[in-house]
Motif scaffolding. Structure first.
Motif, short mmCIF file in Angstrom:
data_model
loop_
_atom_site.label_atom_id
_atom_site.label_comp_id
_atom_site.label_asym_id
_atom_site.label_seq_id
_atom_site.Cartn_x
_atom_site.Cartn_y
_atom_site.Cartn_z
N VAL A 236 0.87 -1.17 0.00
CA VAL A 236 0.00 0.00 0.00
C VAL A 236 0.91 1.23 0.00
CG1 VAL A 236 -1.99 1.09 1.09
CG2 VAL A 236 -1.54 -1.32 1.50
N LEU A 237 0.62 2.19 -0.88
CA LEU A 237 1.44 3.40 -0.99
C LEU A 237 0.63 4.63 -0.63
CD1 LEU A 237 3.39 3.17 -4.41
CD2 LEU A 237 4.39 3.26 -2.13
N SER A 238 1.30 5.63 -0.11
CA SER A 238 0.66 6.94 0.06
C SER A 238 1.60 8.00 -0.48
CB SER A 238 0.32 7.22 1.53
OG SER A 238 1.49 7.53 2.26
N ILE A 239 1.04 8.98 -1.17
CA ILE A 239 1.84 10.09 -1.70
C ILE A 239 1.12 11.39 -1.39
CG2 ILE A 239 0.80 9.81 -4.00
CD1 ILE A 239 3.52 10.72 -5.17
N SER A 240 1.85 12.35 -0.88
CA SER A 240 1.26 13.65 -0.53
C SER A 240 2.28 14.73 -0.81
CB SER A 240 0.84 13.68 0.94
OG SER A 240 1.98 13.50 1.76
N GLY A 241 1.81 15.96 -0.95
CA GLY A 241 2.71 17.07 -1.16
C GLY A 241 2.35 17.90 -2.36
N ASP A 242 3.38 18.57 -2.90
CA ASP A 242 3.18 19.53 -3.99
C ASP A 242 3.11 18.79 -5.33
OD1 ASP A 242 3.04 21.77 -5.49
OD2 ASP A 242 5.12 22.40 -5.18
N ILE A 243 2.02 18.07 -5.52
CA ILE A 243 1.85 17.27 -6.73
C ILE A 243 0.36 17.07 -6.96
CG2 ILE A 243 2.07 15.11 -5.41
CD1 ILE A 243 3.43 13.87 -7.84
N SER A 244 -0.06 17.14 -8.23
CA SER A 244 -1.48 16.95 -8.52
C SER A 244 -1.81 15.47 -8.52
CB SER A 244 -1.83 17.54 -9.88
OG SER A 244 -1.23 16.77 -10.92
N LYS A 245 -3.10 15.17 -8.42
CA LYS A 245 -3.53 13.77 -8.40
C LYS A 245 -3.10 13.04 -9.67
CE LYS A 245 -7.75 11.01 -8.63
NZ LYS A 245 -9.22 11.07 -8.67
N GLN A 246 -3.34 13.68 -10.82
CA GLN A 246 -3.01 12.99 -12.07
C GLN A 246 -1.52 12.80 -12.23
OE1 GLN A 246 -5.56 11.70 -13.87
NE2 GLN A 246 -3.82 10.57 -14.74
N GLU A 247 -0.76 13.82 -11.80
CA GLU A 247 0.71 13.69 -11.89
C GLU A 247 1.20 12.56 -10.99
OE1 GLU A 247 4.68 16.55 -11.81
OE2 GLU A 247 2.90 17.16 -10.70
N ALA A 248 0.61 12.46 -9.79
CA ALA A 248 1.00 11.40 -8.87
C ALA A 248 0.74 10.03 -9.48
CB ALA A 248 0.25 11.56 -7.55
N ILE A 249 -0.46 9.87 -10.06
CA ILE A 249 -0.80 8.58 -10.67
C ILE A 249 0.14 8.27 -11.84
CG2 ILE A 249 -2.60 7.36 -11.95
CD1 ILE A 249 -4.66 8.92 -10.30
N ASN A 250 0.35 9.29 -12.67
CA ASN A 250 1.21 9.06 -13.84
C ASN A 250 2.63 8.68 -13.43
OD1 ASN A 250 -0.94 9.67 -15.48
ND2 ASN A 250 -0.32 11.80 -15.84
N LYS A 251 3.16 9.36 -12.44
CA LYS A 251 4.54 9.10 -12.04
C LYS A 251 4.67 7.73 -11.36
CE LYS A 251 6.48 12.82 -13.54
NZ LYS A 251 7.44 12.73 -14.67
N ILE A 252 3.69 7.38 -10.54
CA ILE A 252 3.76 6.05 -9.91
C ILE A 252 3.64 4.97 -10.98
CG2 ILE A 252 2.58 4.45 -8.34
CD1 ILE A 252 4.09 6.59 -6.86
N ARG A 253 2.75 5.18 -11.94
CA ARG A 253 2.65 4.22 -13.05
C ARG A 253 3.96 4.12 -13.82
NH1 ARG A 253 -3.27 6.05 -15.15
NH2 ARG A 253 -4.51 4.46 -14.07
N GLN A 254 4.55 5.28 -14.09
CA GLN A 254 5.79 5.31 -14.88
C GLN A 254 6.90 4.48 -14.22
OE1 GLN A 254 7.19 9.33 -15.59
NE2 GLN A 254 9.30 8.63 -15.89
N HIS A 255 6.98 4.56 -12.91
CA HIS A 255 8.09 3.89 -12.22
C HIS A 255 7.75 2.52 -11.64
CE1 HIS A 255 10.87 7.31 -12.47
NE2 HIS A 255 9.80 8.09 -12.28
N PHE A 256 6.47 2.19 -11.55
CA PHE A 256 6.12 0.91 -10.93
C PHE A 256 5.27 0.00 -11.82
CE2 PHE A 256 7.19 3.55 -7.30
CZ PHE A 256 7.90 2.69 -6.49
#
Length: 480
Positions: A236-256
């Protein structure tokens, strides 16, 4: 006539001057309306706390992601929980889980050596932590928003393809052996370790790394452990901070996203079948004894969890006003530190007490603690104690949600423990609903001296005569 009018006018002027003079000499507060209201009588609207919620997103490869935006600082924080833990150590090779976590951070990856990884983290001025507990592994990492891609790349390498370099493993085992050697110099740490080992007889939760088990561990054991427990659906992952929801999803997808594995997430481990009980002594020539006592109790999902949390607070985890601290430390002066603890898990819990006391007051301190537990089971808790405990718990609850990262992690943990969705939102209401009758009932039902395990580390020859009705203690030697 004109003279009389002049005299009257002079009289008015003179009186006015006298009055002005008096007002100038007398402090203004003497004429002010008394508007002071004591703080306890102030009335104001009830403060309402709306629990923020992180968004839950299920990714295609099975990772559950919690997201919460926080634009206050240009930072991004990522946390992860993996369903594993030291309780999954292979029998005879205790220590594999902890070494796996340690080596994921320090042992390099298939693309970068451990030295190169360290240099990259130095450039980021940040470094993730990977740790192993009894029933989970956790990862925490924060970095600047501008370093998002490089940070996620390093994190994904560590999680997906750790190298477990041989020379780093030798160093890690050497450090662990040194830590075990020094446990005997830390009686409190040793006491809690032995208490936990005895509490879980014939259960993987009670097994600990020893110098013997460490000798049998190889790099292949770490590779096998990592392959068995570190996969997307088990995380289970959590991500918070200066990042939009779509950017967070895209980046996690890109790397995982390339990290595919068809296995299903592991289930929560069943509760221990058997609880250790009895009295155990560890002989150690010290001027101070460490007394730990405890038993199994209710889980987080049990309806009595809320009442038991309040009960534990009153008994000993509530600090200075709690009963054990007041009786053992303040009133009797038997210990510098004393109290209780309640470790609630998804399907069972552990309640315990502790006291660090002089050798000659060892039995006295333990008897005092036991008498407190008997009193609360007899219904001696007052309404004032209940009100204080509930108010303290409710007031401190809000500080668990100061930062968006904390909120995302709290909700991630709920999912990990498979607790109901309304657990956090209903927590305060259920604590507030606890009554004195609830405390009396749960104390009588769950505090049982016959089921209790007691461990004392100290100069056993100087304890004095064993109190009446006590069962004969068993002397044990700590494992190393």
């Amino acid at each position: 006539m004109q003279v009389k009018m002049k005299n009257k006018l002079y009289s008015y002027i003179l009186n006015g001057l006298l009055i002005s003079l008096l007002y100038g000499m007398i402090p203004s507060w003497a004429f002010a309306v008394d508007t002071f209201i004591p703080p306890e009588k102030l009335k104001y609207p009830r403060l309402e706390f709306q629990l923020p919620r992180a968004e839950k997103i299920m990714l295609e490869n099975g990772i559950i992601l919690f997201y919460l935006q926080d634009r206050e600082l240009p930072l991004v924080s990522i946390s992860a929980l993996v369903r594993t833990g030291s309780m999954y150590d292979p029998q005879g090779k205790e220590g594999v889980a902890e070494l796996t976590a340690y080596m994921m951070r320090t042992g390099g990856t298939s693309k970068l050596s451990s030295t190169e990884i360290d240099e990259r983290f130095d450039l980021l001025a940040s470094s993730p932590s990977v740790s192993m507990s009894l029933d989970s592994a956790s990862v925490n990492f924060s970095f600047f928003k501008d370093d998002l891609d490089i940070g996620l790349d390093l994190l994904s390498q560590m999680l997906k393809e750790p190298a477990f370099e041989e020379d780093k493993l030798k160093l890690a085992i050497s450090l662990k052996n040194e830590e075990l050697r020094r446990i005997t110099d830390n009686p409190q740490k040793m006491a809690f370790r032995e208490f936990n080992r005895l509490l879980y007889p014939n259960d993987a939760r009670g097994r600990y790394a020893t110098t013997t088990s460490l000798m049998k561990i190889t790099r292949n054991d770490l590779i096998a452990f990592h392959r068995k427990y570190f996969f997307p659906a088990n995380m289970v992952l959590s991500i918070s901070g200066d990042i939009s929801k779509q950017e967070a999803i895209n980046k996690i997808r890109q790397h995982f996203d390339q990290w595919n594995n068809s296995r299903q997430a592991l289930e929560v481990a069943p509760p221990p079948k058997q609880a250790g009980h009895g009295v155990f002594f560890v002989r150690k020539n010290l001027p101070q004894s460490t007394v730990v006592s405890g038993e199994f109790t209710v889980s987080k999902t049990n309806p009595d969890f809320y009442a038991f949390s309040v009960l534990d607070f009153i008994i000993g985890s509530g600090g200075f006003p709690s009963r054990i601290f007041t009786a053992v430390r303040n009133n009797e002066g038997l210990a510098y530190s004393a109290g209780s603890f309640y470790r609630a898990r998804a399907n069972y819990g552990v309640f315990g007490t502790y006291a660090f006391t002089k050798t000659d007051s060892t039995f006295r301190a333990l008897q005092l603690v036991n008498s407190i537990l008997q009193d609360v089971a007899a219904g001696s808790i007052s309404q004032a104690e209940l009100d204080w405990a509930k108010k303290s718990i409710l007031n401190s609850f809000i500080f668990s949600f100061e930062q968006p990262g904390q909120i995302a992690v709290q909700q991630m943990t709920l999912t990990y423990d498979k607790l109901p969705d309304d657990y956090l939102s209903s927590y305060r209401k259920r604590i507030d609903a606890v009554t004195r009758n609830d405390l009396k009932r749960v104390a009588a039902q769950y505090l049982n001296e016959k089921r209790r395990l007691t461990l004392i580390v100290g100069d056993t020859d100087q304890f004095g005569p064993l109190p009446e009705k006590w069962e004969q203690p068993v002397f044990i030697s700590p494992q190393q």
